[in-house]
Write a protein that holds these residues in place. Structure first.
Motif, short mmCIF file in Angstrom:
data_model
loop_
_atom_site.label_atom_id
_atom_site.label_comp_id
_atom_site.label_asym_id
_atom_site.label_seq_id
_atom_site.Cartn_x
_atom_site.Cartn_y
_atom_site.Cartn_z
N PHE A 184 0.85 -1.19 0.00
CA PHE A 184 0.00 0.00 0.00
C PHE A 184 0.89 1.24 0.00
O PHE A 184 1.90 1.27 0.70
N VAL A 185 0.53 2.25 -0.80
CA VAL A 185 1.25 3.53 -0.69
C VAL A 185 0.24 4.62 -0.35
O VAL A 185 -0.94 4.51 -0.65
N GLN A 186 0.77 5.67 0.28
CA GLN A 186 -0.09 6.79 0.63
C GLN A 186 0.22 7.96 -0.28
O GLN A 186 1.36 8.18 -0.66
N SER A 187 -0.81 8.68 -0.67
CA SER A 187 -0.56 9.90 -1.42
C SER A 187 -1.40 11.02 -0.81
O SER A 187 -2.44 10.76 -0.18
N ALA A 188 -0.91 12.25 -1.00
CA ALA A 188 -1.64 13.41 -0.47
C ALA A 188 -2.69 13.83 -1.50
O ALA A 188 -2.41 13.90 -2.69
N VAL A 189 -3.91 14.08 -1.02
CA VAL A 189 -4.98 14.54 -1.91
C VAL A 189 -5.45 15.88 -1.38
O VAL A 189 -5.70 16.02 -0.19
N SER A 190 -5.53 16.88 -2.27
CA SER A 190 -5.99 18.18 -1.78
C SER A 190 -7.34 18.52 -2.40
O SER A 190 -7.61 18.19 -3.55
N HIS A 191 -8.20 19.17 -1.59
CA HIS A 191 -9.52 19.60 -2.07
C HIS A 191 -9.61 21.09 -1.87
O HIS A 191 -9.21 21.60 -0.83
N THR A 238 -4.55 12.36 3.44
CA THR A 238 -3.83 11.28 2.75
C THR A 238 -4.79 10.16 2.39
O THR A 238 -5.79 9.91 3.06
N MET A 239 -4.42 9.52 1.28
CA MET A 239 -5.25 8.43 0.79
C MET A 239 -4.35 7.23 0.59
O MET A 239 -3.21 7.39 0.13
N GLU A 240 -4.83 6.05 0.93
CA GLU A 240 -4.00 4.86 0.75
C GLU A 240 -4.43 4.11 -0.51
O GLU A 240 -5.61 3.93 -0.76
#
Ligand SMILES: Nc1ncnc2c1ncn2[C@@H]1O[C@H](COP(=O)(O)OP(=O)(O)OP(=O)(O)O)[C@@H](O)[C@H]1O
Length: 296
Positions: A14-21, A35-37
């Protein structure tokens, strides 16, 4: 019996990435970040023995590079399951599609020296190792030439030479021929086949299926899962209804020679051996088919 180099059981990654709204009108200007996995590898079971050559294939986004990086011990990911590396195994360098990012020296020789310095190899030992590595990849004449003056294929060979000089017992190459012409691709393949002959484990990630030869081990991936692990001939084997080879199931297009064999099979012509993979072995199989006595 060959010893195991890697053993993976039920491995998930699993990797995490940053998601911006952007918040709504009344939420101010600051974006909200969370963060989203992402679940990239699923239930990977894979054993690779010392001295094996493995082609890791699959369509874009199937997870090849993710698995290659995991085997090389790179990346920041959450991994579950069981990964065993043999205690006597050295690190396994990974050579990527574009070697320029990895080449730090001004010349192939200097690049290899910098790598060996990082690995704390004694200075007196370096020339012998570097000369031998340059000889294997055929870069002896260019080893003191500025890297900026080398062709794409020569840069790829320079990166591979550094890995060879490092003395690693395994090498992972991720689409090393993707940007090379047929001649440079053949040079890279020949250098690594030679290295493999002397005992190095090689994992070759590719989408160019014409690089596979009879007897090669193929591991194919789709959607982050291993879908096939077997010999190249089985990878192209269709069932009795003439459909559904593991190659087609992986969403990959078979090489021209394989399409020709499939067409012959459709016309009732069964060759021996049934799945030649190169033009010359196809010609040989067709020739011996033609010499068979006709059935009445
Ligand atoms: N850091 C990341 N964050 C989110 N998703 C990622 C990350 N890295 C890879 N992925 C996704 O994981 C999937 C597998 O990627 P990977 O690079 O392993 O595929 P690949 O088979 O090597 O593809 P290609 O042949 O295009 O190089 C892709 O869908 C990709 O978008």
């Amino acid at each position: 019996m060959q010893r195991e180099r890697w053993r993976l059981r039920s491995v998930d990654l699993f990797v995490q990435s940053a998601v911006s709204h952007r918040p709504g009108n009344n939420g101010g200007n600051n974006p909200l970040v969370h963060t989203m996995e992402h679940h990239l590898l699923h239930q990977i079971d894979l054993t690779i023995k010392h001295g094996e050559w493995v082609f890791l294939v699959g369509s874009n986004g199937s997870g090849k590079s993710t698995l290659a990086r995991l085997l090389a011990g790179l990346g920041h990911a959450r991994v579950t399951g069981d990964i065993a590396r043999m205690e006597d195994a050295s690190f396994a360098p990974l050579v990527a599609q574009n070697p320029e990012a990895a080449l730090v020296g001004m010349t192939p020789e200097e690049d290899a020296i910098l790598l060996l310095e990082q690995l704390a190899v004694e200075a007196g030992e370096m020339p012998k190792r570097i000369d031998a590595a340059m000889r294997i990849v055929g870069l002896t004449d260019q080893m003191k030439q500025p890297i900026a003056q080398l062709s794409g294929g020569q840069k790829q060979l320079a990166a591979i030479a550094g890995c060879i000089a490092s003395g690693a017992d395994a090498l992972i190459v991720d689409e090393p021929t993707a940007m090379l012409d047929p001649q440079a691709s053949a040079a890279v393949m020949a250098a690594l086949r030679e290295l493999h002959r002397t005992g190095t484990t090689v994992i070759w990630v590719t989408q160019r299926l014409e690089e596979l030869q009879e007897g090669d081990r193929v591991v194919s991936m789709k959607d982050g899962r291993i879908k096939f692990d077997g010999r190249a001939e089985q990878f192209y084997s269709r069932d009795n209804a003439n459909v559904g080879s593991p190659c087609e199931e992986a969403g990959l297009d078979a090489p021209y020679v394989v399409h020709t064999v499939w067409e012959l099979q459709r016309s009732g012509i069964m060759l021996d051996p049934p799945m030649p993979l190169t033009a010359s072995s196809l010609a040989k199989a067709v020739n011996s088919y033609a010499k068979q006595p006709a059935c009445s």
